[in-house]
Design an enzyme around this catalytic site. Sequence first.
Site, PDB file in Angstrom:
ATOM      1  N   HIS A   1       0.778  -1.137   0.067  1.00 53.43           N
ATOM      2  CA  HIS A   1       0.062   0.034   0.038  1.00 53.43           C
ATOM      3  C   HIS A   1       0.734   1.266  -0.136  1.00 53.43           C
ATOM      4  O   HIS A   1       0.348   2.240   0.312  1.00 53.43           O
ATOM      5  CB  HIS A   1      -0.977  -0.043   1.282  1.00 53.43           C
ATOM      6  CG  HIS A   1      -1.949  -1.226   1.202  1.00 53.43           C
ATOM      7  ND1 HIS A   1      -2.725  -1.485   2.221  1.00 53.43           N
ATOM      8  CD2 HIS A   1      -2.448  -1.761   0.067  1.00 53.43           C
ATOM      9  CE1 HIS A   1      -3.697  -2.472   1.523  1.00 53.43           C
ATOM     10  NE2 HIS A   1      -3.464  -2.582   0.488  1.00 53.43           N
TER      11      HIS A   1
ATOM     12  N   ASN B   1      -2.334 -12.476  16.551  1.00 53.07           N
ATOM     13  CA  ASN B   1      -3.544 -11.372  16.690  1.00 53.07           C
ATOM     14  C   ASN B   1      -4.067 -11.736  18.142  1.00 53.07           C
ATOM     15  O   ASN B   1      -4.293 -12.649  18.447  1.00 53.07           O
ATOM     16  CB  ASN B   1      -4.695 -11.611  15.561  1.00 53.07           C
ATOM     17  CG  ASN B   1      -5.342 -10.150  15.446  1.00 53.07           C
ATOM     18  OD1 ASN B   1      -5.754  -9.571  16.232  1.00 53.07           O
ATOM     19  ND2 ASN B   1      -5.270  -9.665  14.078  1.00 53.07           N
TER      20      ASN B   1
ATOM     21  N   GLU C   1      -6.879 -10.788  18.770  1.00 52.03           N
ATOM     22  CA  GLU C   1      -8.288 -11.495  18.463  1.00 52.03           C
ATOM     23  C   GLU C   1      -8.559 -12.073  17.349  1.00 52.03           C
ATOM     24  O   GLU C   1      -7.710 -11.924  16.380  1.00 52.03           O
ATOM     25  CB  GLU C   1      -9.295 -10.256  18.638  1.00 52.03           C
ATOM     26  CG  GLU C   1      -9.038  -9.103  17.639  1.00 52.03           C
ATOM     27  CD  GLU C   1      -9.697  -7.858  17.803  1.00 52.03           C
ATOM     28  OE1 GLU C   1      -9.796  -7.219  19.090  1.00 52.03           O
ATOM     29  OE2 GLU C   1     -10.228  -7.162  16.890  1.00 52.03           O
TER      30      GLU C   1
ATOM     31  N   ALA D   1       1.947  -9.018  18.803  1.00 49.73           N
ATOM     32  CA  ALA D   1       3.027  -9.473  17.899  1.00 49.73           C
ATOM     33  C   ALA D   1       4.331  -9.305  18.575  1.00 49.73           C
ATOM     34  O   ALA D   1       5.147 -10.139  18.518  1.00 49.73           O
ATOM     35  CB  ALA D   1       3.084  -8.570  16.807  1.00 49.73           C
TER      36      ALA D   1
HETATM   37  C1  BV8 Z   1      -8.918  -1.671  -5.049  1.00 49.44           C
HETATM   38  C2  BV8 Z   1      -3.129   2.818   2.617  1.00 49.44           C
HETATM   39  C3  BV8 Z   1      -9.978  -1.689  -7.265  1.00 49.44           C
HETATM   40  C4  BV8 Z   1      -3.478   4.290   2.595  1.00 49.44           C
HETATM   41  C5  BV8 Z   1      -4.882   1.380   2.656  1.00 49.44           C
HETATM   42  C6  BV8 Z   1     -16.518  -1.099  -1.729  1.00 49.44           C
HETATM   43  C7  BV8 Z   1     -16.307   0.226  -1.812  1.00 49.44           C
HETATM   44  C8  BV8 Z   1     -14.980   0.774  -2.262  1.00 49.44           C
HETATM   45  C9  BV8 Z   1     -14.008  -0.266  -2.385  1.00 49.44           C
HETATM   46  C10 BV8 Z   1     -14.100  -1.493  -2.048  1.00 49.44           C
HETATM   47  C11 BV8 Z   1     -15.459  -1.929  -1.712  1.00 49.44           C
HETATM   48  N1  BV8 Z   1     -15.393  -3.247  -1.273  1.00 49.44           N
HETATM   49  C12 BV8 Z   1     -14.058  -3.627  -1.533  1.00 49.44           C
HETATM   50  C13 BV8 Z   1     -13.458  -2.846  -1.920  1.00 49.44           C
HETATM   51  C14 BV8 Z   1     -12.051  -2.567  -2.266  1.00 49.44           C
HETATM   52  C15 BV8 Z   1     -11.343  -2.011  -1.243  1.00 49.44           C
HETATM   53  C16 BV8 Z   1     -11.517  -2.749  -0.026  1.00 49.44           C
HETATM   54  O1  BV8 Z   1     -10.838  -3.859   0.158  1.00 49.44           O
HETATM   55  N2  BV8 Z   1     -12.171  -2.181   0.807  1.00 49.44           N
HETATM   56  C17 BV8 Z   1     -12.460  -2.850   2.236  1.00 49.44           C
HETATM   57  C18 BV8 Z   1     -12.391  -1.722   3.535  1.00 49.44           C
HETATM   58  C19 BV8 Z   1     -13.983  -3.510   2.291  1.00 49.44           C
HETATM   59  N3  BV8 Z   1      -9.776  -2.169  -1.674  1.00 49.44           N
HETATM   60  C20 BV8 Z   1      -9.363  -1.212  -2.435  1.00 49.44           C
HETATM   61  O2  BV8 Z   1      -9.872  -0.149  -2.776  1.00 49.44           O
HETATM   62  C21 BV8 Z   1      -7.950  -1.564  -3.017  1.00 49.44           C
HETATM   63  N4  BV8 Z   1      -8.000  -1.286  -4.389  1.00 49.44           N
HETATM   64  O3  BV8 Z   1      -9.483  -2.605  -4.607  1.00 49.44           O
HETATM   65  O4  BV8 Z   1      -8.599  -1.262  -6.257  1.00 49.44           O
HETATM   66  C22 BV8 Z   1      -9.375  -1.896  -8.337  1.00 49.44           C
HETATM   67  C23 BV8 Z   1      -9.116  -3.111  -8.908  1.00 49.44           C
HETATM   68  C24 BV8 Z   1      -8.604  -3.375 -10.083  1.00 49.44           C
HETATM   69  C25 BV8 Z   1      -8.288  -2.427 -11.087  1.00 49.44           C
HETATM   70  C26 BV8 Z   1      -8.484  -1.149 -10.486  1.00 49.44           C
HETATM   71  C27 BV8 Z   1      -8.812  -0.628  -9.426  1.00 49.44           C
HETATM   72  C28 BV8 Z   1      -6.851  -0.696  -2.260  1.00 49.44           C
HETATM   73  C29 BV8 Z   1      -6.825  -1.021  -0.764  1.00 49.44           C
HETATM   74  C30 BV8 Z   1      -5.775  -0.065  -0.359  1.00 49.44           C
HETATM   75  C31 BV8 Z   1      -6.227   0.980   0.635  1.00 49.44           C
HETATM   76  N5  BV8 Z   1      -5.272   1.781   1.346  1.00 49.44           N
HETATM   77  N6  BV8 Z   1      -4.074   2.089   3.261  1.00 49.44           N
HETATM   78  C32 BV8 Z   1      -3.153   4.694   4.367  1.00 49.44           C
HETATM   79  O5  BV8 Z   1      -2.750   3.995   5.113  1.00 49.44           O
HETATM   80  O6  BV8 Z   1      -3.541   5.734   4.446  1.00 49.44           O
HETATM   81  S1  BV8 Z   1      -5.925   0.305   3.690  1.00 49.44           S
HETATM   82  C33 BV8 Z   1      -5.293   0.252   5.137  1.00 49.44           C
HETATM   83  O7  BV8 Z   1      -6.079  -0.781   5.830  1.00 49.44           O
HETATM   84  C34 BV8 Z   1      -4.139  -0.121   5.477  1.00 49.44           C
HETATM   85  O8  BV8 Z   1      -3.249  -0.079   4.555  1.00 49.44           O
HETATM   86  C35 BV8 Z   1      -4.067  -0.944   6.422  1.00 49.44           C
HETATM   87  O9  BV8 Z   1      -2.943  -1.863   6.634  1.00 49.44           O
HETATM   88  C36 BV8 Z   1      -5.122  -1.850   5.628  1.00 49.44           C
HETATM   89  C37 BV8 Z   1      -5.575  -3.020   6.406  1.00 49.44           C
HETATM   90  O10 BV8 Z   1      -5.771  -2.699   7.745  1.00 49.44           O
HETATM   91  P1  BV8 Z   1      -5.142  -3.502   8.824  1.00 49.44           P
HETATM   92  O11 BV8 Z   1      -3.465  -3.361   8.558  1.00 49.44           O
HETATM   93  O12 BV8 Z   1      -5.517  -5.097   8.867  1.00 49.44           O
HETATM   94  O13 BV8 Z   1      -5.435  -2.671  10.261  1.00 49.44           O
HETATM   95  P2  BV8 Z   1      -6.679  -3.018  11.143  1.00 49.44           P
HETATM   96  O14 BV8 Z   1      -6.873  -2.047  11.989  1.00 49.44           O
HETATM   97  O15 BV8 Z   1      -7.816  -3.162  10.079  1.00 49.44           O
HETATM   98  O16 BV8 Z   1      -6.421  -4.286  12.069  1.00 49.44           O
HETATM   99  C38 BV8 Z   1      -5.394  -4.377  12.836  1.00 49.44           C
HETATM  100  C39 BV8 Z   1      -5.440  -5.764  13.405  1.00 49.44           C
HETATM  101  O17 BV8 Z   1      -4.200  -5.921  14.229  1.00 49.44           O
HETATM  102  C40 BV8 Z   1      -6.576  -6.113  14.250  1.00 49.44           C
HETATM  103  O18 BV8 Z   1      -6.948  -7.346  13.799  1.00 49.44           O
HETATM  104  C41 BV8 Z   1      -6.142  -6.068  15.789  1.00 49.44           C
HETATM  105  O19 BV8 Z   1      -6.929  -7.075  16.477  1.00 49.44           O
HETATM  106  C42 BV8 Z   1      -4.589  -6.561  15.488  1.00 49.44           C
HETATM  107  N7  BV8 Z   1      -3.735  -6.074  16.524  1.00 49.44           N
HETATM  108  C43 BV8 Z   1      -4.117  -4.758  17.306  1.00 49.44           C
HETATM  109  N8  BV8 Z   1      -2.835  -4.845  18.186  1.00 49.44           N
HETATM  110  C44 BV8 Z   1      -1.939  -6.035  17.736  1.00 49.44           C
HETATM  111  C45 BV8 Z   1      -2.625  -6.437  16.838  1.00 49.44           C
HETATM  112  N9  BV8 Z   1      -2.004  -7.546  16.273  1.00 49.44           N
HETATM  113  C46 BV8 Z   1      -1.103  -8.267  16.863  1.00 49.44           C
HETATM  114  N10 BV8 Z   1      -0.127  -7.281  17.661  1.00 49.44           N
HETATM  115  C47 BV8 Z   1      -0.836  -6.289  18.508  1.00 49.44           C
HETATM  116  N11 BV8 Z   1      -0.185  -5.675  19.386  1.00 49.44           N
END
Ligand code: BV8
Length: 253
Positions: free
Chosen positions: A117, A218, A220, A236
């Site tokens: 990303h 994780n 959770e 982690a």
């Molecule tokens: C694409 C960069 C299409 C920017 C990020 C409906 C509408 C619009 C789009 C979509 C849709 N449905 C699906 C989509 C596609 C969309 C998507 O997946 N949306 C989701 C939300 C439904 N994806 C996209 O748009 C992607 N592009 O599909 O393009 C396309 C295809 C072909 C041709 C042309 C176009 C692009 C996705 C990239 C978005 N950019 N970030 C920025 O960061 O500012 S996403 C953002 O979320 C970050 O990158 C982040 O890394 C990513 C995922 O989140 P996580 O890393 O998992 O973090 P999260 O907080 O969610 O979870 C943390 C976890 O850690 C938890 O489980 C927690 O329990 C755990 N944790 C907490 N503490 C600890 C721990 N684990 C271990 N140790 C600890 N101490």
Amino acid sequence: MISELLRKRLAAAEFVVAFTGAGISAESGVPTFRSNDGIWKKFKPEELASVDGFMRNPELVWHWYSERRKVIRSVQPNAGHRALAALEQCVPFVTVVTQNIDNLHRRAGSTRVFELHGNIERNYCMQCGTTFMDVETHLIEGIPYCRTERNGKACSGLIRPDVVWFGEILPEDEWNGAVAAMESADVVLSIGTSGVVFPAASLPYSAKQHGAFLVEVNPEPTPLTESADEFLHGAAGIVLPTIVEEVFSHHNK
Ligand code: BV8
Ligand code: ZN
């Protein structure tokens, strides 16, 4: 803490892939996206991490990224990042495939990192593509504009962070590298990701289909948990050093 099966699989592994999300940086003090302190709580992702959001309000989006960059520059990699870097001394091929844009894996010493990303330290001009590592000198009322000279004229393009926004495709080289790593992985460690953002979230499933032993770290459960061969319930920063210690301690002597 580490099962005999996981110990055996890791000790015999040639290719280990760590697939990481915001959770691995949580213990460094970088807020995650979807945990209760998550940054998405205050803002909706579509508003900020999207082209429309940026074009609608470049100053707000730049303010958000500058704030995040400040946090990221003020923190250090944690024991989780460092354990993955240490793993490179114990396993022939370690690849980190990260969704994070915080550069902490490289700062911890990991040498093979695919940033699916993008990277918050890099920016580029939307007009001419020039890359900027620093935009402070280009700010006009909080928004950076390009001034690159091209055939006698100064470009005046808007500069944006080099991160992948919602609706944008992932960088080809990073994606291809990640897919290849997942296909040849003996063990995949999925660490600190809620597994809701695609296409990144599809990678651990494809690794499993290619025969990888899938471990989730994780505090959770996530949608991936039921497909994981092992679910290591914990942070982690605690679990990863334990894995390196317990499985490879003879290596470190
Ligand atoms: C694409 C960069 C299409 C920017 C990020 C409906 C509408 C619009 C789009 C979509 C849709 N449905 C699906 C989509 C596609 C969309 C998507 O997946 N949306 C989701 C939300 C439904 N994806 C996209 O748009 C992607 N592009 O599909 O393009 C396309 C295809 C072909 C041709 C042309 C176009 C692009 C996705 C990239 C978005 N950019 N970030 C920025 O960061 O500012 S996403 C953002 O979320 C970050 O990158 C982040 O890394 C990513 C995922 O989140 P996580 O890393 O998992 O973090 P999260 O907080 O969610 O979870 C943390 C976890 O850690 C938890 O489980 C927690 O329990 C755990 N944790 C907490 N503490 C600890 C721990 N684990 C271990 N140790 C600890 N101490
Ligand atoms: Zn330009």
